[in-house]
Design a protein around this motif. Structure first.
Motif, PDB file in Angstrom:
ATOM      1  N   HIS A  80       0.822  -1.214   0.000  1.00 53.91           N
ATOM      2  CA  HIS A  80       0.000   0.000   0.000  1.00 53.91           C
ATOM      3  C   HIS A  80       0.854   1.260   0.000  1.00 53.91           C
ATOM      4  N   ASP A  85      -9.068   0.269  -2.923  1.00 52.29           N
ATOM      5  CA  ASP A  85      -9.462  -1.049  -2.428  1.00 52.29           C
ATOM      6  C   ASP A  85      -8.462  -1.576  -1.397  1.00 52.29           C
ATOM      7  N   ARG A 131      -9.192  -2.500   2.699  1.00 54.10           N
ATOM      8  CA  ARG A 131      -8.893  -3.790   3.318  1.00 54.10           C
ATOM      9  C   ARG A 131      -7.926  -3.627   4.493  1.00 54.10           C
ATOM     10  N   GLN A 142      -9.327  -2.647   7.946  1.00 54.24           N
ATOM     11  CA  GLN A 142      -9.961  -3.731   8.693  1.00 54.24           C
ATOM     12  C   GLN A 142      -9.074  -4.979   8.652  1.00 54.24           C
ATOM     13  N   TRP A 143      -7.779  -4.768   8.802  1.00 52.61           N
ATOM     14  CA  TRP A 143      -6.841  -5.875   8.632  1.00 52.61           C
ATOM     15  C   TRP A 143      -6.942  -6.869   9.786  1.00 52.61           C
ATOM     16  N   GLN A 171      -8.029 -11.601   6.693  1.00 52.03           N
ATOM     17  CA  GLN A 171      -8.322 -10.591   5.668  1.00 52.03           C
ATOM     18  C   GLN A 171      -7.676 -10.998   4.342  1.00 52.03           C
ATOM     19  N   CYS A 172      -8.338 -10.695   3.232  1.00 51.92           N
ATOM     20  CA  CYS A 172      -7.878 -11.073   1.896  1.00 51.92           C
ATOM     21  C   CYS A 172      -7.672  -9.828   1.046  1.00 51.92           C
ATOM     22  N   ILE A 173      -6.590  -9.836   0.278  1.00 55.86           N
ATOM     23  CA  ILE A 173      -6.347  -8.787  -0.711  1.00 55.86           C
ATOM     24  C   ILE A 173      -6.025  -9.389  -2.075  1.00 55.86           C
ATOM     25  N   VAL A 219      -8.351  -8.279  -4.881  1.00 51.73           N
ATOM     26  CA  VAL A 219      -8.056  -6.926  -5.368  1.00 51.73           C
ATOM     27  C   VAL A 219      -6.927  -6.975  -6.403  1.00 51.73           C
ATOM     28  N   ASP A 261      -7.035 -16.620   1.004  1.00 49.39           N
ATOM     29  CA  ASP A 261      -6.441 -15.645   0.085  1.00 49.39           C
ATOM     30  C   ASP A 261      -5.345 -16.258  -0.785  1.00 49.39           C
TER      31      ASP A 261
END
Length: 865
Positions: free
Chosen positions: A534, A591, A595, A598-599, A603-605, A608, A692
């Motif tokens: 990010h 996106d 995410r 709310q890690w 959690q999935c990225i 994205v 994920d």
């Protein structure tokens, strides 16, 4: 007689007594023994004759070899797959026990032979010999060239086991004690065969001018540097004392590289081995036609290379290991390569994790030994890299390698010809030191926090347009420091967009500052990789947004006001693809931010990333248009003064992150590689059962294929540029631009001619006809006549090339010419119609060129078949 082989010397010694005296001189046999690690356990007396020859004969006659079937039964085959990790560990432990037992047995037998040695056939009195040993307690074992006798008396043969093993530091443990401690096969015959087989991997070469081959100096570090690394001269200038540097040509072969390392270490044992070569998270581009990966490591050539190379490195128990400067620890395949290489060599292999994006900044990140775990016990800071290169120079090179390469290209062209007489390493150090002193990167290297604070303060200053900028900047830095200290003391989350309210709304900085710095948990490596993804995405967007704000909007505004700097078509060609990429990545960044807010562990990225990969056609249009955009910029800058003045004011400002327009257009190329690196880290630290993992693996495969597409475009561009430069360099040369033709290497040499071809080679004389240049392509060899033109009143000179001949590799053969008093480093190139006798200045140049030529001929013959 030094050119004769040992067999020929022994034959010559049987001619007569005079020939025997000459053929058994110690100066002829000592070098042959020490190169194989066969050292005399004592210093020959002044009148002792033939000691080294008899020692050589004794060592050769007692060598034991295993047949292929016996070697496969004892050690296994090269491609044999291990059934489990426990068996691999047991095999390595058994091999280390055998080696240790053989070393201890050899040392004990040498000590025994020294205690029971009688005075050999000489005029030295026995009492003097015993007195000489009793005074020191142990006989002197130094090998000094000045102490070799010219004539002496013959020596008796001492029976001893194979002495081709390395003479490591002696231990007081006897052979019987070692046999009790080591649980191996009791069969002495098999043990002798094992010692002979292991000798090929454990022998050491004697160092030059050392006082004792047994008690050697402190271990050194060995660093292999590829000349394919950008700005490698800067790295050479910062190498620490006690580090042996081997700068090798990436266009060579594994055998040539191994021979170069052998000449460099010359019998010394390195504490650690470092490798700095181009590579990524999955493989290392060790040579031009040889990449090291999990798939290629089990091949016989790679196994033999690494086994022999790591034979010069201290074992793990003594702190030995291998440090690879490529981020192999950032991907599953890279970790598998580390583990396989560690199992093959018996050494711990360390590599960067690659969580730091940038040019070569992953070297400054944490290092791992390939053990995939969540604790920091298997992680190190950049300490392995700092053992080879000074920290300040290493940091400057990691951050500015690509820009330093541009400056060094000019330096190589101007100062390189003045340093032709020195070695490549000395030349590289001189150029790197010159650049380091001129650029003064050490003064520019500041801490990360200070760099962030100054950047944010100057950005806020440009937005506020204060009348008193110094006072505003001082207040801003004070508040920034207070909020940073307060956030650290309270442990609360702090936002990076501190300062004035308008600063957080800046389009190029708000992307970076929208995400708070969450505390990085030591065990959450997925979170570390996700936050790095990010953060780097925000920086990437800020650079793309600079193209929109600094270049596209002013150029479009000038076009609408009838004061056009560029036409509408030129603006669309240069900047329109960037706008499409910016729109796509803004959605991707939003996106990711949602995410990460709310890690959690589940959690999935990956979905994205899959969404981003489904729209890569936007990047495809950009890369297909990239060359046209650059040529349009160059054409408009040359033909339109208004655009030239606009670039002069807009390029390399704070708003453009101190980058020019051409450098900003390179950001998408760099970003694809960063995507692959970070997704590999995410996949590595995501368990297969995690929801994920499937999406991450799918996105990673897509981006890896797309990275291959970019590498192909880049290699084709570099190949076309190199062929065009070569075509312009050679006068009168036929057209070289054919399909799939590539330039492998160039070599300068002297063209020789013999007045009489009927004279034997050992007595034949040669005269220097002219200087030639050899351009080796993948399908042909082009010879040119090289002329050196000196500039008056200066030391500068330049070379010109005129086409002489060309030969297809499929019909070309070569042979070496043995060194004689009349010619050195010579070889013969034989074509279908004529032949050429050439000679290089150094023996290393000849060996390297002939090895590359041999490999190219084999490849060309396979292509014809």
């Amino acid at each position: 007689m030094s050119f004769l082989s040992p067999r020929d010397l022994c034959s010559a010694a049987q001619v007569s007594w005079h020939w025997k005296v000459l053929a058994e001189q110690d100066c002829l046999w000592a070098g042959r023994c020490t190169r194989r690690g066969w050292f005399l356990p004592y210093t020959p007396g002044e009148r002792e004759f033939g000691a080294w020859k008899n020692h050589y004969v004794s060592c050769v006659s007692t060598l034991d070899w295993l047949t292929p079937r016996e070697a496969a039964e004892w050690y296994g085959t090269l491609n044999q797959q291990s059934s489990g990790l426990t068996e691999e560990e047991e095999e390595r432990r058994k091999e280390r026990r055998i080696r240790q037992m053989i070393r201890e047995k050899l040392q004990e037998e040498k000590r025994t032979s020294m205690r029971t040695r009688r005075a050999w056939g000489s005029y030295t009195k026995p009492g003097e010999a015993r007195g000489r040993c009793s005074q020191t307690g142990t006989p002197t074992s130094g090998i000094t060239f000045s102490s070799w006798p010219s004539l002496s008396w013959p020596l008796r043969t001492v029976e001893s086991p194979s002495l081709c093993l390395s003479l490591d530091q002696g231990q007081s443990v006897t052979a019987a004690q070692s046999l009790e401690r080591v649980h191996t096969r009791p069969n002495s015959e098999r043990l002798n065969k094992a010692s002979g087989a292991l000798s090929a991997f454990t022998y050491r070469h004697a160092p030059r001018n050392t006082a004792s081959p047994i008690h050697r100096s402190n271990p050194v570090f060995l660093l292999l540097v590829s000349n394919r690394i950008p700005a490698y001269e800067l790295v050479l200038s910062g190498v620490k004392a006690g580090v042996i540097v081997v700068l090798y040509d990436h266009r060579g072969t594994l055998s040539a590289l191994l021979a170069q390392v052998e000449r460099a270490v010359f019998g010394q044992r390195a504490q650690r081995l470092g490798l700095l070569a181009p590579g990524g998270t999955e493989e290392i581009h060790l040579l031009h036609s040889c990449s090291l990966s999990e798939r290629t490591l089990p091949t016989p050539d790679h196994r033999e290379f690494w086994e022999k190379l790591c034979g010069w490195v201290a074992p793990t128990e003594e702190g030995g290991g291998v440090d690879i400067f490529s981020p192999l620890a950032a991907s599953a395949s890279g970790v598998a390569l580390i583990q396989t290489l560690s199992a093959l060599t018996g050494l711990k292999v360390w590599a960067p994790t690659g969580l730091a994006t940038g040019s070569f900044q992953n070297i400054m990140s944490e290092w791992s030994d390939g053990s995939v775990c969540t604790e920091l016990s298997n992680q190190q800071l950049a300490a392995p890299a700092h053992q080879y290169v000074c920290e300040s120079i290493l940091q400057g090179w990691c951050r500015q390698a690509q820009w330093m390469e541009e400056a060094l290209v000019e330096l190589r062209g101007r100062l390189g010809p003045q340093l032709q007489q020195v070695s490549l390493v000395a030349r590289g150090r001189a150029l790197g030191q010159f650049l380091w002193e001129k650029v003064c990167l050490e003064d520019l290297c500041v801490s990360k926090d200070l760099g962030v604070a100054l950047t944010e303060g100057l950005t806020a200053l440009t937005i506020e347009e204060e009348a008193r900028p110094l006072e505003f900047l001082a207040i801003f830095l004070t508040r920034w420091s207070e909020q940073k200290e307060g956030g650290e003391s309270s442990g609360e989350k702090k936002w990076r967009n501190i300062g004035v309210d308008h600063f957080s709304s800046a389009p190029h900085s708000s992307q970076i500052c929208m995400m708070p710095e969450q505390p990085q948990m030591m065990l959450d490596w997925r979170g570390v990789a996700a936050r790095e993804l990010h953060h780097s995405e925000c920086l990437y967007l800020s650079r793309l947004n600079a193209v929109l704000k600094v270049y596209q909007e002013p150029l479009t505004a000038s076009l609408n006001s009838n004061r056009a700097i560029l036409s509408y078509a030129d603006i669309q060609i240069i900047l329109s693809p960037v706008t499409q990429i910016l729109e796509l990545n803004r959605v991707f960044q939003a996106d990711l931010q949602a995410r990460l807010q709310q890690w959690g562990a589940e959690q999935c990225i990956g979905d994205v990333c899959v969404k981003l990969c489904s729209n890569l056609r936007v990047y495809t249009n950009y890369f297909n248009n990239y060359t046209t955009a650059l040529s349009t910029i160059d054409k408009c800058r040359e033909t339109k003064p208004g655009f030239r003045a606009f670039l002069k004011t807009a390029d390399k400002t704070l708003a453009t992150h101190m980058l020019s327009l051409q450098e900003l257009l390179l950001c998408p190329v760099w970003r694809i590689q960063e995507y692959v690196t970070l997704l590999q880290a995410l996949t590595l630290h995501t368990p297969p059962a995690h929801p994920d993992h499937t999406h991450l693996s799918s996105a990673l495969n897509t981006l890896q294929q797309y990275r291959g597409f970019i590498h192909k475009l880049k290699s084709n561009s570099e190949r076309d540029k190199l062929m065009e430069e070569t075509q312009q360099m050679i006068q009168g040369c036929p057209n070289l631009s054919e399909s799939n033709r590539q330039l492998i290497m160039t070599q300068d040499a002297a063209l020789l001619r013999s007045p009489d071809q009927h004279i034997p080679d050992s007595l034949r004389t040669y005269e220097h006809v002219s200087d030639v240049g050899m351009f080796l392509f993948n399908d042909a060899l082009v010879l040119t006549q090289r002329r050196v033109l000196h500039t008056p009143f200066t030391l500068a000179h330049r070379s010109t090339h005129t086409f002489l001949a060309s030969v297809a590799l499929a019909s070309l053969t070569f042979r070496e010419i043995t060194h004689t008093p009349y010619v050195c480093h010579a070889f013969v190139l034989e074509g279908p119609c004529r032949s050429w006798v050439c000679a290089t200045k150094r023996g290393e140049e000849r060996s390297h060129f002939l090895s590359v030529l041999s490999s190219a001929i084999k490849t060309a013959l396979k292509g014809h078949q």
